[in-house]
Design a protein around this motif. Structure first.
Motif, PDB file in Angstrom:
ATOM      1  N   GLU A 104       0.834  -1.199   0.000  1.00 58.82           N
ATOM      2  CA  GLU A 104       0.000   0.000   0.000  1.00 58.82           C
ATOM      3  C   GLU A 104       0.872   1.252   0.000  1.00 58.82           C
ATOM      4  O   GLU A 104       2.067   1.206   0.312  1.00 58.82           O
ATOM      5  CB  GLU A 104      -0.905   0.024   1.240  1.00 58.82           C
ATOM      6  N   ASN A 105       0.243   2.386  -0.353  1.00 57.45           N
ATOM      7  CA  ASN A 105       0.867   3.704  -0.203  1.00 57.45           C
ATOM      8  C   ASN A 105       2.222   3.795  -0.910  1.00 57.45           C
ATOM      9  O   ASN A 105       3.260   4.045  -0.295  1.00 57.45           O
ATOM     10  CB  ASN A 105       1.026   4.060   1.281  1.00 57.45           C
ATOM     11  N   ASN A 106       2.188   3.552  -2.232  1.00 56.31           N
ATOM     12  CA  ASN A 106       3.382   3.680  -3.076  1.00 56.31           C
ATOM     13  C   ASN A 106       4.462   2.646  -2.775  1.00 56.31           C
ATOM     14  O   ASN A 106       5.655   2.891  -2.987  1.00 56.31           O
ATOM     15  CB  ASN A 106       3.974   5.088  -2.974  1.00 56.31           C
TER      16      ASN A 106
ATOM     17  N   LYS B  22      -2.476  -1.966  -3.320  1.00 51.49           N
ATOM     18  CA  LYS B  22      -3.234  -0.726  -3.500  1.00 51.49           C
ATOM     19  C   LYS B  22      -2.262   0.443  -3.600  1.00 51.49           C
ATOM     20  O   LYS B  22      -1.351   0.579  -2.773  1.00 51.49           O
ATOM     21  CB  LYS B  22      -4.202  -0.502  -2.332  1.00 51.49           C
ATOM     22  N   ASP B  23      -2.446   1.257  -4.648  1.00 49.59           N
ATOM     23  CA  ASP B  23      -1.603   2.445  -4.850  1.00 49.59           C
ATOM     24  C   ASP B  23      -0.120   2.077  -4.845  1.00 49.59           C
ATOM     25  O   ASP B  23       0.708   2.750  -4.223  1.00 49.59           O
ATOM     26  CB  ASP B  23      -1.877   3.493  -3.760  1.00 49.59           C
TER      27      ASP B  23
ATOM     28  N   ASN C 220      -5.763   0.556  -8.118  1.00 43.13           N
ATOM     29  CA  ASN C 220      -4.970   1.766  -8.407  1.00 43.13           C
ATOM     30  C   ASN C 220      -3.468   1.469  -8.447  1.00 43.13           C
ATOM     31  O   ASN C 220      -2.656   2.222  -7.897  1.00 43.13           O
ATOM     32  CB  ASN C 220      -5.240   2.857  -7.357  1.00 43.13           C
ATOM     33  N   SER C 221      -3.109   0.382  -9.081  1.00 48.03           N
ATOM     34  CA  SER C 221      -1.713  -0.040  -9.072  1.00 48.03           C
ATOM     35  C   SER C 221      -1.258  -0.435 -10.472  1.00 48.03           C
ATOM     36  O   SER C 221      -2.064  -0.521 -11.404  1.00 48.03           O
ATOM     37  CB  SER C 221      -1.522  -1.205  -8.095  1.00 48.03           C
TER      38      SER C 221
ATOM     39  N   SER D  36      -6.416  -0.167 -12.640  1.00 46.34           N
ATOM     40  CA  SER D  36      -4.987  -0.488 -12.609  1.00 46.34           C
ATOM     41  C   SER D  36      -4.464  -0.707 -14.022  1.00 46.34           C
ATOM     42  O   SER D  36      -5.214  -0.657 -15.001  1.00 46.34           O
ATOM     43  CB  SER D  36      -4.747  -1.725 -11.740  1.00 46.34           C
TER      44      SER D  36
END
Length: 261
Positions: free
Chosen positions: A19-21, A49-50, A70-71, A106
């Motif tokens: 997650e989170n970059n 995610k992300d 979102n990846s 994605s």
């Protein structure tokens, strides 16, 4: 195999959360640079995610749940000249079996595009003359090739034999199955020179490990010699996005093929 050099494996209800970059990638900045990477997930969960996955190699998922939101799954951006090969500038090959996969908003970029030429494993010995009553087992020697994936899309046994007009044998060539037993192929030497093939893939020989264990045997029950001039296995690799007994839900998601050759 190549894929055994660098890898990550999740088993038995493990969970990988990105997650989170977060990023899972490889670097060419090594003393002995190597880009191929294998991610294997079995009876576990992958949640992204992300975040980003960027490496050439393999993602093999069985009996697991996968969620990607979102990846991006893509290639390594900068590849040094020494590692510039067509299969190094792509994202990983994807294989899902008995799994549920959800991909939302994605991207899967630069998927490996190359249809690999057929490869050959030659038997050891490569030829043999059977006297009446003689039997022989042939094993197969992996050729010096780069394994892109251990999954295959076709496996064909090819035998060229010769026997004179008086040959009266009835035996078939047999292959060693995964269950440890020998079964007849459709190849039955006749009183002539001929080349015959048999589809091993449909009999369950469908990956590189199966090929390395493969044995073929024949017993001459005829009255004269039979010569096998050539015994080999011709096979092709599986490079598609592969789903076996799985569900893939792709929502607002982009997928492309790397067409650079």
């Amino acid at each position: 195999y190549e894929k055994d050099r660098h890898f990550m494996t999740l088993n038995n209800n493990s969970k990988l959360i990105m997650e989170n970059n977060a990023m899972l990638t490889v670097t060419p900045k090594q003393l002995d640079p190597w880009l191929k990477f294998g991610l294997t997930i079995n009876n576990s969960e992958l949640y992204i995610k992300d975040s980003k996955i960027a490496f050439p190699g393999w993602i093999t998922i069985t009996n697991s749940n996968v969620t990607i939101i979102n990846s991006t799954i893509t290639k390594v951006e900068e590849i040094p000249t020494v590692l510039e090969r067509d299969d190094n500038d792509d994202c990983p090959l994807l294989y899902f079996e008995n799994s549920n996969v959800t991909i939302i908003n994605s991207r899967i970029e630069h998927y490996y595009e190359c249809t690999l030429p057929e490869q050959v494993f030659v038997s050891s010995p490569s030829n043999f003359t059977f006297l009446p009553g003689v039997n022989k087992t042939f094993q197969f020697i992996p050729s010096d090739i780069e394994i892109k994936t251990d999954r295959l899309s076709a496996v064909i046994l090819e035998i060229t034999y010769e026997a004179n007009e008086s040959y009266d044998g009835k035996n078939f060539v047999q292959y060693l199955s995964k269950d440890g037993l020998y079964y007849n192929t459709s190849i039955q030497p006749q009183n002539k020179t001929d080349t015959k093939i048999f589809d091993l893939f449909s009999e369950g020989i469908n990956n590189i490990k199966d090929l390395e264990k493969l044995c073929v045997r024949f017993e001459n029950d005829g009255n004269v010699n039979v010569t096998f001039d050539s015994v080999r296995v011709v096979f092709s690799y599986e490079n598609d996005i592969t789903l076996v007994n799985s569900k893939l839900y792709a929502i607002d998601t982009y997928m492309d093929i790397d067409f650079r050759r």
